[in-house]
Design a protein around this motif. Sequence first.
Motif, PDB file in Angstrom:
ATOM      1  N   GLN A 173      35.417 -22.128 -10.665  1.00  0.00           N
ATOM      2  CA  GLN A 173      37.061 -21.702 -10.810  1.00  0.00           C
ATOM      3  C   GLN A 173      37.318 -21.367 -12.204  1.00  0.00           C
ATOM      4  OE1 GLN A 173      39.596 -23.679  -7.939  1.00  0.00           O
ATOM      5  NE2 GLN A 173      40.742 -24.494  -9.294  1.00  0.00           N
ATOM      6  N   ILE A 174      38.228 -20.467 -12.300  1.00  0.00           N
ATOM      7  CA  ILE A 174      38.830 -20.086 -13.678  1.00  0.00           C
ATOM      8  C   ILE A 174      40.289 -20.440 -13.880  1.00  0.00           C
ATOM      9  CG2 ILE A 174      39.096 -18.207 -15.458  1.00  0.00           C
ATOM     10  CD1 ILE A 174      36.167 -18.668 -14.616  1.00  0.00           C
ATOM     11  N   ASP A 175      41.059 -20.222 -12.599  1.00  0.00           N
ATOM     12  CA  ASP A 175      42.401 -20.495 -13.014  1.00  0.00           C
ATOM     13  C   ASP A 175      43.054 -20.721 -11.595  1.00  0.00           C
ATOM     14  OD1 ASP A 175      45.091 -20.550 -14.241  1.00  0.00           O
ATOM     15  OD2 ASP A 175      44.819 -18.486 -15.027  1.00  0.00           O
ATOM     16  N   VAL A 176      44.165 -21.251 -11.660  1.00  0.00           N
ATOM     17  CA  VAL A 176      45.031 -21.732 -10.772  1.00  0.00           C
ATOM     18  C   VAL A 176      46.550 -21.422 -10.880  1.00  0.00           C
ATOM     19  CG1 VAL A 176      45.946 -23.423  -8.686  1.00  0.00           C
ATOM     20  CG2 VAL A 176      43.401 -23.213  -9.914  1.00  0.00           C
ATOM     21  N   GLU A 177      47.370 -20.980 -10.006  1.00  0.00           N
ATOM     22  CA  GLU A 177      48.859 -20.507 -10.214  1.00  0.00           C
ATOM     23  C   GLU A 177      49.269 -20.891  -8.989  1.00  0.00           C
ATOM     24  OE1 GLU A 177      51.999 -20.394 -12.101  1.00  0.00           O
ATOM     25  OE2 GLU A 177      50.257 -19.670 -13.298  1.00  0.00           O
ATOM     26  N   GLN A 178      50.503 -21.551  -9.136  1.00  0.00           N
ATOM     27  CA  GLN A 178      51.314 -22.074  -7.765  1.00  0.00           C
ATOM     28  C   GLN A 178      52.718 -21.990  -8.091  1.00  0.00           C
ATOM     29  OE1 GLN A 178      50.174 -25.713  -5.933  1.00  0.00           O
ATOM     30  NE2 GLN A 178      51.074 -24.868  -4.047  1.00  0.00           N
ATOM     31  N   GLU A 179      53.082 -22.531  -9.369  1.00  0.00           N
ATOM     32  CA  GLU A 179      54.575 -22.671  -9.846  1.00  0.00           C
ATOM     33  C   GLU A 179      55.266 -21.110  -9.732  1.00  0.00           C
ATOM     34  OE1 GLU A 179      55.192 -24.536 -13.355  1.00  0.00           O
ATOM     35  OE2 GLU A 179      54.371 -26.421 -12.539  1.00  0.00           O
ATOM     36  N   ALA A 180      54.509 -19.909 -10.159  1.00  0.00           N
ATOM     37  CA  ALA A 180      55.261 -18.691 -10.232  1.00  0.00           C
ATOM     38  C   ALA A 180      55.581 -18.243  -8.916  1.00  0.00           C
ATOM     39  CB  ALA A 180      54.366 -17.765 -10.838  1.00  0.00           C
ATOM     40  N   PHE A 181      54.987 -18.857  -7.799  1.00  0.00           N
ATOM     41  CA  PHE A 181      55.314 -18.294  -6.520  1.00  0.00           C
ATOM     42  C   PHE A 181      55.777 -19.349  -5.464  1.00  0.00           C
ATOM     43  CE2 PHE A 181      51.039 -16.656  -8.025  1.00  0.00           C
ATOM     44  CZ  PHE A 181      51.387 -15.465  -8.262  1.00  0.00           C
ATOM     45  N   SER A 182      56.688 -20.456  -6.052  1.00  0.00           N
ATOM     46  CA  SER A 182      57.384 -20.942  -5.351  1.00  0.00           C
ATOM     47  C   SER A 182      58.410 -20.432  -4.609  1.00  0.00           C
ATOM     48  CB  SER A 182      57.841 -22.214  -6.121  1.00  0.00           C
ATOM     49  OG  SER A 182      58.664 -23.176  -5.660  1.00  0.00           O
ATOM     50  N   GLY A 183      58.426 -20.653  -3.216  1.00  0.00           N
ATOM     51  CA  GLY A 183      59.618 -19.861  -2.516  1.00  0.00           C
ATOM     52  C   GLY A 183      58.952 -18.530  -2.235  1.00  0.00           C
ATOM     53  N   LEU A 184      58.058 -18.131  -2.671  1.00  0.00           N
ATOM     54  CA  LEU A 184      57.648 -16.505  -2.709  1.00  0.00           C
ATOM     55  C   LEU A 184      56.476 -16.508  -1.579  1.00  0.00           C
ATOM     56  CD1 LEU A 184      58.060 -15.540  -6.113  1.00  0.00           C
ATOM     57  CD2 LEU A 184      59.736 -15.236  -4.478  1.00  0.00           C
ATOM     58  N   MET A 185      56.454 -15.065  -1.019  1.00  0.00           N
ATOM     59  CA  MET A 185      55.308 -14.502  -0.175  1.00  0.00           C
ATOM     60  C   MET A 185      54.676 -13.849  -0.967  1.00  0.00           C
ATOM     61  SD  MET A 185      55.364 -13.012   3.462  1.00  0.00           S
ATOM     62  CE  MET A 185      56.054 -13.893   4.260  1.00  0.00           C
ATOM     63  N   ILE A 186      52.989 -14.160  -1.270  1.00  0.00           N
ATOM     64  CA  ILE A 186      52.411 -13.410  -2.022  1.00  0.00           C
ATOM     65  C   ILE A 186      51.829 -12.197  -1.379  1.00  0.00           C
ATOM     66  CG2 ILE A 186      50.433 -13.093  -3.307  1.00  0.00           C
ATOM     67  CD1 ILE A 186      50.345 -16.032  -4.177  1.00  0.00           C
ATOM     68  N   LEU A 187      52.307 -10.964  -1.635  1.00  0.00           N
ATOM     69  CA  LEU A 187      51.784  -9.662  -0.971  1.00  0.00           C
ATOM     70  C   LEU A 187      50.479  -9.136  -1.137  1.00  0.00           C
ATOM     71  CD1 LEU A 187      55.203  -8.066  -1.034  1.00  0.00           C
ATOM     72  CD2 LEU A 187      54.461  -9.331   0.920  1.00  0.00           C
ATOM     73  N   ASP A 188      50.337  -9.016  -2.568  1.00  0.00           N
ATOM     74  CA  ASP A 188      48.941  -8.435  -2.814  1.00  0.00           C
ATOM     75  C   ASP A 188      48.560  -8.780  -4.298  1.00  0.00           C
ATOM     76  OD1 ASP A 188      46.684  -6.890  -2.652  1.00  0.00           O
ATOM     77  OD2 ASP A 188      47.763  -4.873  -2.548  1.00  0.00           O
ATOM     78  N   THR A 189      47.647  -8.546  -4.863  1.00  0.00           N
ATOM     79  CA  THR A 189      47.135  -8.852  -6.282  1.00  0.00           C
ATOM     80  C   THR A 189      45.902  -7.866  -6.447  1.00  0.00           C
ATOM     81  OG1 THR A 189      46.413 -10.587  -7.584  1.00  0.00           O
ATOM     82  CG2 THR A 189      45.460 -10.689  -5.415  1.00  0.00           C
ATOM     83  N   GLY A 190      45.583  -7.783  -7.685  1.00  0.00           N
ATOM     84  CA  GLY A 190      44.548  -6.849  -8.278  1.00  0.00           C
ATOM     85  C   GLY A 190      44.389  -7.164  -9.787  1.00  0.00           C
ATOM     86  N   PHE A 191      43.344  -6.553 -10.171  1.00  0.00           N
ATOM     87  CA  PHE A 191      42.679  -6.897 -11.537  1.00  0.00           C
ATOM     88  C   PHE A 191      42.833  -5.628 -12.302  1.00  0.00           C
ATOM     89  CE2 PHE A 191      40.645  -9.994  -9.107  1.00  0.00           C
ATOM     90  CZ  PHE A 191      40.690 -11.195 -10.070  1.00  0.00           C
ATOM     91  N   TYR A 192      43.171  -5.883 -13.502  1.00  0.00           N
ATOM     92  CA  TYR A 192      43.193  -4.622 -14.482  1.00  0.00           C
ATOM     93  C   TYR A 192      42.951  -4.776 -15.818  1.00  0.00           C
ATOM     94  CZ  TYR A 192      47.710  -6.099 -16.126  1.00  0.00           C
ATOM     95  OH  TYR A 192      48.619  -7.035 -16.728  1.00  0.00           O
TER      96      TYR A 192
END
Length: 390
Positions: A173-192
């Motif tokens: 495990q490298i990182d965890v993020e939850q606060e930025a998505f409070s009340g939001l639905m995550i649709l997609d993600t990707g690396f760049y």
Amino acid sequence: MEQRDQLRRSRTRGQANRQGPTEEERRRRQIRSWVILVSLAVAGLLGYHFLRGGAVRESTATRLPCYANQNVTAFGDGILYYDGVNLHCLSSSGTIRWSFPAGEGASFYAGPRHVAIWSGMQMFLVDQNGHSTYNESMEGQVQFVRVGDRYCAVVVGADTESKLIVKDLQGAQIDVEQEAFSGLMILDTGFYGDQGEYLWTLSLDVFGTAANTIMNTFQVGKMNTGEVSLGSALTYKVIYESAKLRVFTTQQCYTYDYKCVQDTNATMLVYGWKLIDYEIPERGAAKMLLAPTSQTSSAQSIMELRVLEGSTEKRYTLPTACVGACIWQGNIYAFSGDYLYRADVNSQRFFVTGIPVPDGAAITAFHGITSDGHAILSAGDTVYSLNLPR
């Protein structure tokens, strides 16, 4: 006396004429007839080729041991499919490379060199040789996984209580993020980034008075680098090229840097068009292939294409309706029921290749392209691998 001699000579010539053409004359007439026939045949072929856009060239179609409804997906120079229990990897020629016991009800995502497989709370990472590099149960229901060159992003939890977990490809495990998505639905993600060290996310504010899509960018393991509201238009694709993020909505294509600062001069109108494929060369701008949105429904019937490259664009009209199209090594390929159409992005015409599917079956779907240039096509339930001409 002289008059009688002239009269005899005249009668003799008349009799000779009534005897028909000589052997030499018949031979010359026959040659002229053959020349005319050959000329007409050549003109007909040239006319056919002109209407089709070029010379006819043949390709080879190989039948694959899978069905069109088994989530057939390109994976590097191979092909993945899921039979409901096992995930199989084929070569582009149809040979089975490996099989992995994924279990029932599994989903998968193909990255550059690894495949993520998940079902319920269980997640696997499998490399291109079929070896598992990670096999653990996550802390919540896995929504989806995305895999990059160095990391994978796992979204777990309920729709509006999602958590984003970043792991390396061995599962650390490298990182965890939850606060930025409070009340939001995550649709997609990707690396760049050049080494995949950054991450973008798209999330939807479901509790707002109007639909609003939010894009966040992160530097993996360090900090949130930016956030931007994309508005109510549906955002469906993010591409990284030339140190820029190209964000496609149903209205516009926006351009941002890694901190979500917009380059307003690079905004392009794409209303009525949908991105269907793209190619990012080692040098130069990305080539982004679009088709009319109305022609990319579940029953695709594509007649027009559009290529965006830097600040320029080009449009193309296909000879017949096609079920899919892609861009590979600077060439546009489109697939109809019987023919493959190919054109260089700078060309003014298409070249046509017959698709040699047995029993005269018509191509009904395009599923992607392998890195070694094989298109994955299906005719009904039957799937084929077609080598692309260059």
